[in-house]
Write an enzyme that holds these catalytic residues in place. Structure first.
Site, PDB file in Angstrom:
ATOM      1  NE  ARG A  56       2.279   7.943  -4.143  1.00 27.70           N
ATOM      2  CZ  ARG A  56       3.063   8.737  -4.876  1.00 27.70           C
ATOM      3  NH1 ARG A  56       2.555   9.761  -5.479  1.00 27.70           N
ATOM      4  NH2 ARG A  56       4.354   8.489  -5.012  1.00 27.70           N
ATOM      5  CB  THR A  57       2.640   5.381   2.386  1.00 28.37           C
ATOM      6  OG1 THR A  57       2.405   4.717   1.146  1.00 28.37           O
ATOM      7  CG2 THR A  57       2.154   4.498   3.521  1.00 28.37           C
ATOM      8  CE  LYS A  85      23.297   8.848  17.544  1.00 24.65           C
ATOM      9  NZ  LYS A  85      22.787   9.317  18.843  1.00 24.65           N
ATOM     10  NE  ARG A 106       6.688   2.687   2.736  1.00 24.42           N
ATOM     11  CZ  ARG A 106       6.176   3.150   1.592  1.00 24.42           C
ATOM     12  NH1 ARG A 106       6.890   3.947   0.825  1.00 24.42           N
ATOM     13  NH2 ARG A 106       4.954   2.837   1.220  1.00 24.42           N
ATOM     14  CG  HIS A 134       2.149  -1.023   0.866  1.00 26.19           C
ATOM     15  ND1 HIS A 134       1.590  -0.348   1.936  1.00 26.19           N
ATOM     16  CD2 HIS A 134       2.625  -0.073   0.028  1.00 26.19           C
ATOM     17  CE1 HIS A 134       1.733   0.960   1.730  1.00 26.19           C
ATOM     18  NE2 HIS A 134       2.356   1.151   0.592  1.00 26.19           N
TER      19      HIS A 134
HETATM   20  C1  NCD Z   1       4.209   1.607  -3.339  1.00 24.41           C
HETATM   21  C2  NCD Z   1       5.192   1.062  -2.316  1.00 24.41           C
HETATM   22  O1  NCD Z   1       5.818   1.826  -1.591  1.00 24.41           O
HETATM   23  O2  NCD Z   1       5.271  -0.153  -2.269  1.00 24.41           O
HETATM   24  N1  NCD Z   1       3.997   2.988  -3.194  1.00 24.41           N
HETATM   25  C3  NCD Z   1       3.038   3.419  -2.335  1.00 24.41           C
HETATM   26  O3  NCD Z   1       3.081   3.161  -1.151  1.00 24.41           O
HETATM   27  N2  NCD Z   1       2.002   4.083  -2.861  1.00 24.41           N
HETATM   28  C4  NCD Z   1       4.528   1.233  -4.728  1.00 24.41           C
HETATM   29  C5  NCD Z   1       5.899   1.547  -5.263  1.00 24.41           C
HETATM   30  O4  NCD Z   1       6.755   2.121  -4.594  1.00 24.41           O
HETATM   31  O5  NCD Z   1       6.105   1.220  -6.435  1.00 24.41           O
END
Ligand code: NCD
Length: 307
Positions: A56-57, A85, A106, A134
């Site tokens: 999703r993100t 590397k 991320r 997040h």
């Molecule tokens: C979350 C995350 O990556 O922290 N997912 C997301 O970004 N929607 C929650 C999760 O992974 O449980």
């Protein structure tokens, strides 16, 4: 107001900035649904650097950039970049920064987004740094609460599941402190909200209750924010196996909860919400995921100074 700024943590936002993000997202939602042609980021390039798994993100950031008419370059998985590397994050960021206008990152290391921001001239957006924060998910959560409930104020919200490693609840807790909401933390003892965070929320005026009794919490909650047990953060898989499935929400749980309770989840879900909840009208988690794109359109265009 947000032009050129990094988005690293929910702690940073004023109410005024949150309103700006919410209103900009709502305007993009209207324009996308209206099939308007949007070229606010025409000629710009967004880097989506996802060193940890994401559906999703990453896809909502990429589709947001595409819908703003920006171009996207990306790293998907640490194995496919020079990290494999032995290149440091600092060096990777210095190089990528020369190619792009905004960086979305991320990474599994706590503080990685801050490291990226320290090494980039362009704005950096934290899409999750280990178990820490997040913030963009919390902005999606807030946008969803406003749409589902009509207001951001005065709710009782139960946070359920892995409150120790779940970065979404760490970020969302900060938002709750701004709007006079009551928080109830429900988790197995081993996965409770880190003490320093609870203390920090309280020092910002939060009303917090901690319990292991889910039924009692849900009987007085307007919203339940469910999280997955974060398997990848456990050093010991035995410990994960012991704790998984600790709390499961199903239609019976909903029947005993406060009438009209809204069920949120950042997704992905594993087994913490039974699929029989999906057609309950207060089950908002898929709508929440859809809202992600509009909120990320707002963030990209605001930090890049395109609106
Ligand atoms: C979350 C995350 O990556 O922290 N997912 C997301 O970004 N929607 C929650 C999760 O992974 O449980």
């Amino acid at each position: 107001m947000l032009r050129g700024k990094d988005i690293l943590s929910m702690v940073q936002f004023s109410k005024q900035e949150l309103n700006l993000i919410m209103n900009t997202a709502a305007s993009y939602e209207r324009r996308v649904k209206n099939n308007d042609y949007i070229d606010d980021m025409d000629g710009q390039v967004v880097a989506c650097l996802f060193f940890e798994p994401s559906t999703r993100t990453r896809l909502s950031f990429e589709s947001a950039a595409n819908r703003l008419d920006a171009r996207v370059i990306n790293v998907i998985g640490a194995d496919s970049s020079s990290t494999a590397k032995g290149e440091s994050l600092e060096d990777t960021i210095r190089v990528v920064d020369g190619y792009i206008d905004v960086i979305v990152i991320r990474h599994s290391i706590i503080g990685s987004a801050q490291i990226a921001a320290d090494n980039a001239v362009h704005p950096v957006i934290n899409a999750g740094d280990g178990s820490n924060q997040h913030p963009t998910q919390s902005l999606v959560d807030i946008y969803t609460i406003r749409k589902e409930k009509g207001t951001l104020n005065g709710h009782t919200v139960t946070f359920l599941g892995d409150l120790k490693y779940g970065r979404t609840v760490h970020s969302l807790g900060y938002f709750m402190t701004l709007y006079g909401n009551k928080m109830i933390f429900v988790s197995p003892k081993a996965l409770c909200m880190p003490e320093e965070l609870t203390a920090d929320f309280r020092s910002r005026g939060a009303d917090i209750e901690e319990t292991e009794n889910l039924e009692e919490a849900l009987a007085k909650s307007d919203i339940v924010y469910v999280t997955r047990i974060q398997k990848e953060r456990f050093a010991d898989s035995e410990e994960y196996n012991r704790l998984k499935g600790s709390y499961i929400i199903d239609r019976n749980t909903i029947a005993r909860a406060k009438k009209g309770i809204t069920v949120l989840h950042p997704l992905p879900r594993v087994d913490e919400i039974a699929t029989d909840v999906d057609d309950y009208e207060g089950a908002a988690y898929f709508r929440q995921a859809n809202n992600g794109m509009y909120v990320r359109m707002a963030l990209l265009s605001l930090v890049s100074g395109s609106v």
